[in-house]
Scaffold this active site. Structure first.
Site, mmCIF file in Angstrom:
data_model
loop_
_atom_site.group_PDB
_atom_site.id
_atom_site.type_symbol
_atom_site.label_atom_id
_atom_site.label_comp_id
_atom_site.label_asym_id
_atom_site.label_seq_id
_atom_site.Cartn_x
_atom_site.Cartn_y
_atom_site.Cartn_z
ATOM 1 N N GLU A 1 0.805 -1.229 0.000
ATOM 2 C CA GLU A 1 0.000 0.000 0.000
ATOM 3 C C GLU A 1 0.834 1.273 0.000
ATOM 4 O O GLU A 1 0.762 2.077 0.918
ATOM 5 C CB GLU A 1 -0.941 -0.007 1.211
ATOM 6 C CG GLU A 1 -1.934 -1.144 1.122
ATOM 7 C CD GLU A 1 -2.978 -1.143 2.224
ATOM 8 O OE1 GLU A 1 -2.613 -0.991 3.394
ATOM 9 O OE2 GLU A 1 -4.163 -1.287 1.893
ATOM 10 N N GLU B 1 -4.406 -10.288 -0.125
ATOM 11 C CA GLU B 1 -5.259 -10.215 1.066
ATOM 12 C C GLU B 1 -6.684 -10.507 0.618
ATOM 13 O O GLU B 1 -7.135 -10.009 -0.409
ATOM 14 C CB GLU B 1 -5.215 -8.825 1.720
ATOM 15 C CG GLU B 1 -3.850 -8.488 2.292
ATOM 16 C CD GLU B 1 -3.763 -7.097 2.922
ATOM 17 O OE1 GLU B 1 -4.784 -6.597 3.432
ATOM 18 O OE2 GLU B 1 -2.675 -6.527 2.879
HETATM 19 C C1 GAL Z 1 -5.304 -3.751 3.985
HETATM 20 C C2 GAL Z 1 -3.887 -3.608 4.470
HETATM 21 C C3 GAL Z 1 -3.646 -4.346 5.745
HETATM 22 C C4 GAL Z 1 -4.743 -4.051 6.719
HETATM 23 C C5 GAL Z 1 -6.065 -4.433 6.130
HETATM 24 C C6 GAL Z 1 -7.220 -4.057 7.017
HETATM 25 O O1 GAL Z 1 -5.643 -2.692 3.194
HETATM 26 O O2 GAL Z 1 -2.948 -4.023 3.522
HETATM 27 O O3 GAL Z 1 -2.407 -3.936 6.255
HETATM 28 O O4 GAL Z 1 -4.750 -2.708 6.998
HETATM 29 O O5 GAL Z 1 -6.262 -3.721 4.961
HETATM 30 O O6 GAL Z 1 -7.283 -4.772 8.161
HETATM 31 MG MG MG Z 2 -2.422 0.011 5.220
#
Ligand code: GAL
Ligand code: MG
Length: 1000
Positions: free
Chosen positions: A440, A511
Site C-alpha cells: 500500500e 489479502e
Molecule cells: C489492507 C492492508 C492491511 C490491513 C487491512 C485491514 O488494506 O494491507 O495492512 O490494513 O487492509 O485490516
Molecule cells: Mg495500510
C-alpha cells in the site's frame, strides 16, 4: 550536539553500517555447526539480549544538548531487550491503520520525538582480541545511534532489518560499554505506515559475532534441479570473501542425517535421487563447510518454483497458496515474538491446513524463515515498506494522493535500501518463493526501480507488488519486473472478470477474507475460483492474529483486551486491528475452523450405496496420505448416528483417489448422511497424533427429516379466554397463557404450574452488528431496525377441535419511519400446554436487507444447556458453515456465543429442526420445526451485545436470551472486503416461521 541529524535526512539511511550480507551464524567447529540447535550454542555468538540500562525522554529536544556521559549517568531504570518500550511501561502504543501517526511533513518528524537510551556492557578477554566483533541488531524501531565505550559507532534505520556494525576498533580488554539511542520517529516513519500498533525500541535480538580477522562475508547457495527433478546440483557462490581464503572442508548430509559427501576443497555437488522440498515434505539437507577458522551451516531444501504459462508450479507441479498474512504481534510484548511463540503459530497454522505465509508487511527475523524451511511453508517475504498514509492527505482525494511518494525520485534509494534489507540476508532460505516490494504505497518510479533491483539481486525468484493496481493510468508504467498481478479484497466476480478470464500474468490475492470479528464468511466462493482457474495462485487471508492491548486480567487469570482508543490516543482506528483468525492469545476463532474445513487434505468424494463403497480423495499436492490419517465414518439416519466404522486412511497418492468398502447397510427411504472425521494417526512435524484434521458430511439420501414425536395427550379440559384491551388471558385446566397485545407474543406460559417465560416473547429483525456489518449498520439503524415499536392491529381466537387458535396481526414499526415487517401469526394452543406458531412475515420492499427475522424468548437462567438437531458443533450461517454439519449436538449455553473483543452477533445455528434448552434436572423447553430455524442462545441481550464495546464489559441478563429465526443474513467479510453477496441477503417479500414448543 549529541548526534548529527540523520533521522530527518533521506539521503543518509545508514552510517558506518557494514554492507548487507546473507544471514548466517559462524561456528567454531564442524561439531558445533552440525549439532547446535540454537544459534546461541555457537561459541562465536555473544548474546546481548537481557536487561539493559534505560532512560526514556518524551522528546529528543531534552537530550540533544546533553553529553552521552551525562545521559548514561542519569540512567536509573532498566528494560528487557528485546522489547518495545510501550510494552515495558513507557509512552503509549498507539493504534492507527491508514493514517500516519505523525504530521505529514517529510522528511521531518515532530519536535517531541520520544527517545530511549539503552546501555549495557559486555566483557572482552585478552585472548578474544584476535577476533573481529560484529554487532548485530535484528530490529530497532524506528532509527538509532550506537556508541561503544563512549565513541560513536554509527546510525541505522529500517525497523525490520538487520544492521551490523564493526565494533572491533573501539574495544578494550575487560568491560565495554554499549549505548544505543533509539528514536521513535524518523524519516523512515513515512515508509513504515503499516496497520499495527505503533511501537518503538530494540524489539528484536541483539548479538555480537566473533569473527576471525579474515573471513567469508557473503555467499549464496545455488541450486538447480534436472528437468525430471531427480537430480540436484548444489553450488556455493562466494560473493565477498577475503582473497586468501578457500573452503577447506565440507560435509553434506541427507534429510535423514546420513553423510552423503565430504571433501576438502569445495566443488559443485550433484545429488542423485534427490528428496525434494515442499511444504508437505519439508526435507532439508545440511551442508556444513569451513572457510578459514569458521564453519558455516546451511540447511537446504531442493525445490524449484516457477511459472509455466502463468501457472505457479513447484517441482513441476501446479500448486495453490492457501495462506495467511502474519504480523509479529503478541498481546503482552507486541512486535517482540520469541522463537517458541513463532513455533506456536506455525503449529496452529499446520493444524488448520495453512500452507503459505505473507510476512505482512515487513521481513521477519531470520530464525522465522529457518522455521518455515524446517516445518514447510511457502513464504512471500515482504519488504518493510508502507506509505499508506498519503491517501489520507487533505484535499486531493484518495487516489490522487496515492502515488506521490511512490513516484518521487528522491525516494528511489529509500525503497531500494528497504528491498535490499529484505532480500540480501534472506536469499538462502528455501521457503521464500517470492519477494514482495511492500504494501500500500502506490506506484511510480521508486517501485519500478525497486522491482528491477530485486530482479538484479535475485533473478531466481519472482516479484510481487499489489499497489501496482494504483498506478496512474496517465503515466507510462513499467511492469517488466512485476511477476504477477495482485489485489486485496476484490469480490469474487471482480477477481474473475479482471484477472482470470483473460490472464496476462499469474494472479494472487495478497489479502482476502478479512477475518475481523465474526467472520470471514463466503470463503468457499474464493476457494472455488482458485480451483477453477489455473493461473490463480491462491490467496492470503487477512490476517493471522488479532492485535490487542492487554487491559487487565480476570479472576481466572485470563487477560482481557482492548484496542485503538483504549490506549488514550487522540487519533486511532478503534478495533480494526482485531481482525485475525486467532485471538491475541492464540485461541482459534471459528473463522479459522472454516478455513480448516475448506482446505482439508482428505475429501469424501463419492458414495456408492449399492456396493457400500466410499471414494476418498487426497487433496495434497505432493504427499501421499501414507498411513498418516485415521478416520471414523458415521452412518447417520435422520440426524442420529446408527453405526460407526473406524479405519486407517489407505495410502493415496497426491491428488489421487481410493475406493473403500464400508460395512454399512443403507436405507434409501431415510434421510441419510455419512460423517467423516479424520485425525492424524501419527505424530508429524509440529502436530501431535490424535489432532483433528477435518470433519465433513456427505448427503447420501435426501429424504424428509422425521422429527421425534413427543407425547401430546389432550387433557380435555375446557378453554377459558378473557379478552382485555392489552392482553388475552387463557387457561385450560392447570395450563395458562397470557398473550400480550403490546409485544404480539406470549408474556406468560404456565404448564402444570411451571412457568416457562421470564420475559414476553418479542419479534425482532435486529442482530448485534458484526464487524462485517459495519458498512450496512448505518442503513440498518437509519431505517429503524434497532428497537422498533410493535403495533398490535388485531387478535381473533376460536376453538378448533380441542385446540385454541389465535389469529394475530401486528407490525414492527420504527419511530418516524414506515413499517419494517407486517406479521400475521397464527398461534395454536393445545390443552396439554403446547404452542404452535405459523407466522407469515411480510417485509417492506423499500428497505435494505434484514439482519434477521425472528422471535425472541427470555427463559430461566437455570436452563444452561442445549441439545439440538441442526448444524453444529460450530456456528452455522448461510455463508459460514463449512466446519459444521448436520446432526444432533449437545452444548453448554456459555459455549455457544463466541466472545469477540468487541461484542457482536455470534453463535447462530441455522438448519435446526429440534432444540431442547434444559437445566441440570432435565426441565426445559423443546422447540421443533419441520421447516427449520436458526437459533442463538446466550445470557446477553441484543441491546447489550449491540452497545457494549468490550467483551469484558458484558453483563449478563437475568434470563437466558433465546432467538428463533427464520433466517439471518450471511456474514461475508465487508469489514474491509466486498459487500456481502446478495445471495445471503434477506430480501424476500415474505418469510414464514413455523415452530412448535412444549415444556419438558
Ligand atoms: C489492507 C492492508 C492491511 C490491513 C487491512 C485491514 O488494506 O494491507 O495492512 O490494513 O487492509 O485490516
Ligand atoms: Mg495500510
Amino acid at each position: 550536539m549529541l548526534i548529527e541529524n540523520f533521522y530527518e535526512n533521506v539521503d543518509v539511511l545508514h552510517v558506518n553500517m557494514m554492507p548487507r550480507r546473507n544471514y548466517y551464524i559462524p561456528f567454531e567447529s564442524a561439531e558445533a555447526a552440525l549439532g547446535s540447535k540454537r544459534r546461541s550454542e555457537s561459541a562465536r555468538f555473544v548474546d546481548l539480549n537481557g536487561q539493559w540500562g534505560f532512560l526514556y525522554y518524551s522528546s529528543i529536544l531534552d537530550v540533544l544538548d546533553k553529553s552521552l556521559e551525562a545521559l548514561v549517568n542519569a540512567q536509573t531504570e532498566s528494560i528487557s531487550v528485546p522489547s518495545t518500550w510501550q510494552h515495558s511501561g513507557y509512552d503509549q502504543a498507539n493504534y492507527t491503520n491508514v493514517r500516519y501517526a505523525i504530521p505529514f511533513d517529510p522528511p521531518f518528524v515532530p519536535n517531541d520525538n520520544p527517545v530511549g537510551l539503552y546501555t549495557r556492557s559486555f566483557s572482552v578477554e585478552e585472548s578474544e582480541l584476535e577476533f573481529d566483533f560484529h554487532l548485530n541488531f535484528e530490529g530497532v524501531d524506528s532509527a538509532f545511534y550506537v556508541w561503544v565505550n563512549g565513541q560513536w559507532l554509527g546510525y541505522s534505520q529500517v525497523s525490520h532489518s538487520i544492521s551490523e556494525f564493526d565494533v572491533t576498533p573501539y574495544l578494550q580488554v575487560g568491560n565495554n560499554q554499549l549505548a544505543v539511542l533509539v528514536l521513535k520517529w524518523s524519516d523512515g516513519t513515512y515508509f513504515e505506515d503499516q496497520d499495527k500498533l505503533r511501537t518503538s525500541g530494540i524489539f528484536r535480538d541483539v548479538y555480537l559475532l566473533k569473527r576471525p580477522r579474515e573471513h567469508l562475508v557473503h555467499y549464496l547457495v545455488q541450486q538447480e534441479l534436472s528437468d525430471d527433478f531427480s537430480t540436484a546440483r548444489l553450488d556455493l557462490d562466494f560473493l565477498v570473501m577475503d582473497p586468501d581464503l578457500v573452503v577447506s572442508a565440507y560435509q553434506l548430509y541427507g534429510p535423514d542425517g546420513q553423510l552423503l559427501q565430504e571433501g576438502e576443497s569445495w566443488q559443485e555437488v550433484t545429488i542423485e535421487q534427490v528428496h525434494l522440498w515442499t511444504a508437505e515434505t519439508p526435507e532439508l539437507y545440511t551442508l556444513i563447510f569451513q572457510v578459514g577458522q569458521e564453519w558455516f551451516r546451511e540447511r537446504i531444501g531442493f525445490r524449484h518454483f516457477e511459472f509455466i504459462d502463468n501457472v505457479f508450479h513447484l517441482n513441476g507441479r501446479p500448486i495453490k497458496l492457501y495462506g495467511v498474512n502474519q504480523h509479529d504481534s503478541r498481546p503482552r510484548t507486541g512486535a517482540t515474538v520469541s522463537v517458541a511463540e513463532q513455533i506456536e503459530d506455525l503449529r496452529l497454522m499446520k493444524e488448520h491446513h495453512i500452507n503459505a505465509i505473507r510476512t505482512a508487511h515487513y521481513p521477519k527475523s531470520p530464525e522465522f524463515y529457518e522455521l518455515c524451511d524446517q516445518y514447510g511453508f511457502y513464504v512471500m517475504s515482504e519488504a518493510d515498506v508502507e506509505e499508506h498514509g498519503v491517501v489520507e492527505l487533505y484535499g486531493r482525494g484518495w487516489n490522487a494522493n496515492y502515488n506521490q511518494l511512490a513516484d518521487d525520485p528522491r525516494y528511489i534509494e529509500v525503497i531500494k535500501d528497504r528491498v535490499a534489507a529484505s532480500i540480501i540476508p534472506n536469499q538462502n532460505f528455501t521457503s521464500i518463493f517470492m519477494w514482495s516490494m511492500g504494501n500500500e504505497s502506490g506506484f511510480g518510479i521508486t517501485f519500478e526501480e525497486a522491482l528491477k533491483y530485486a530482479y538484479e539481486l535475485d533473478p531466481s525468484r519472482p516479484r510481487h507488488y499489489e499497489a501496482f493496481h494504483y498506478a496512474d493510468p496517465d503515466r507510462v508504467n513499467d511492469t517488466t519486473y512485476l511477476s504477477c498481478y495482485s489485489r486485496m479484497y476484490p469480490s469474487v466476480e471482480e477477481t474473475e472478470e479482471l484477472y482470470l478470464k483473460q490472464p496476462e500474468k499469474p494472479f494472487v490475492l495478497c489479502e482476502y477474507a478479512h477475518a475481523m470479528g465474526n467472520g470471514p464468511g463466503d470463503l468457499r466462493a474464493y476457494h472455488e475460483l482458485m480451483e477453477r482457474y489455473p493461473t490463480f495462485m491462491g490467496g492470503f487471508v487477512w490476517e493471522w492474529c488479532d492485535h490487542a492491548i492487554v487491559l487487565g486480567t480476570d479472576e481466572h487469570g485470563h487477560d482481557y483486551f482492548g484496542y485503538g482508543g483504549d490506549e488514550g490516543s487522540r487519533f486511532h482506528d478503534g478495533n480494526f486491528c482485531v481482525d485475525g483468525l486467532v485471538s491475541p492469545d492464540r485461541v482459534p476463532h471459528r473463522g479459522l475452523k472454516e478455513f480448516q474445513a475448506i482446505h482439508r487434505p482428505i475429501v469424501l468424494k463419492a458414495v456408492d450405496t449399492e456396493k457400500a463403497c466410499i471414494t476418498l480423495q487426497n487433496q495434497l499436492f505432493f504427499a501421499s496420505t501414507d498411513s498418516r490419517f485415521r478416520a471414523t465414518l458415521q452412518h447417520q439416519e435422520n440426524g442420529v448416528i446408527v453405526e460407526e466404522y473406524k479405519f486407517t486412511v489407505p495410502a493415496i497418492p497426491a491428488k489421487g483417489e481410493a475406493v473403500l468398502e464400508v460395512p454399512f447397510v443403507f436405507h434409501p427411504d431415510v434421510l441419510t448422511h455419512l460423517n467423516l472425521h479424520v485425525e492424524w494417526a501419527e505424530e508429524q512435524l509440529l502436530i501431535q497424533a490424535g489432532t483433528a484434521v477435518s470433519s465433513e458430511q456427505y448427503l447420501v439420501y435426501d429424504q424428509p427429516l422425521i422429527l421425534p414425536e413427543s407425547e401430546n395427550v389432550s387433557l380435555g379440559q375446557s378453554w377459558l379466554v378473557e379478552d382485555y384491551a392489552d392482553r388475552l388471558q387463557i387457561s385450560n385446566g392447570e395450563n395458562q397463557w397470557t398473550f400480550d397485545k403490546r409485544t404480539g407474543g406470549f408474556s406468560s406460559w404456565l404448564v402444570n404450574g411451571q412457568s416457562a417465560l421470564e420475559t414476553p416473547m418479542e419479534w425482532t429483525v435486529w442482530r448485534a452488528p458484526t464487524d462485517n456489518d459495519r458498512n450496512v449498520k448505518p442503513a440498518w439503524q437509519d431505517v429503524g431496525f434497532y428497537q422498533p415499536t410493535t403495533k398490535f392491529y388485531s387478535c381473533e381466537w376460536e376453538i378448533v377441535g380441542e385446540d385454541l387458535v389465535l389469529e394475530t396481526h401486528l407490525g414492527l414499526v420504527p419511530i418516524y419511519r414506515e413499517k419494517i415487517l407486517d406479521i400475521k401469526a397464527r398461534w395454536t394452543l393445545t390443552s396439554a400446554g403446547r404452542i404452535s406458531l405459523t407466522a407469515d412475515l411480510t417485509r417492506n420492499q423499500l428497505h435494505p436487507f434484514l439482519p434477521r427475522i425472528g422471535l425472541q424468548l427470555g427463559l430461566k437462567k437455570e436452563l444452561d444447556r442445549v441439545e439440538y438437531l441442526g448444524n453444529g458443533p460450530w456456528e452455522a450461517y448461510q455463508d459460514k458453515h463449512e466446519a459444521s454439519y448436520f446432526g444432533r449436538f449437545a452444548a453448554r449455553v456459555v459455549d455457544l456465543y463466541e466472545h469477540h473483543i468487541r461484542p457482536q452477533e455470534s453463535g447462530s445455528h441455522r438448519g435446526t429442526h429440534e432444540l431442547i434448552v434444559h437445566g441440570q434436572a432435565g426441565q426445559g423447553i423443546c422447540i421443533q420445526s419441520q421447516a427449520g430455524f436458526s437459533f442463538n442462545a446466550s445470557y446477553y441481550s441484543l441491546e447489550t451485545l449491540t452497545e457494549v464495546s468490550h467483551d469484558h464489559e458484558l453483563t449478563e441478563a437475568d434470563h437466558l436470551v433465546l432467538l428463533l429465526d427464520v433466517e439471518q443474513a450471511g456474514i461475508g467479510s465487508n469489514s474491509c472486503g466486498p459487500a456481502l453477496s446478495t445471495d445471503y441477503h434477506l430480501l424476500d417479500e415474505t418469510y414464514r416461521l413455523e415452530l412448535t414448543m412444549h415444556l419438558l
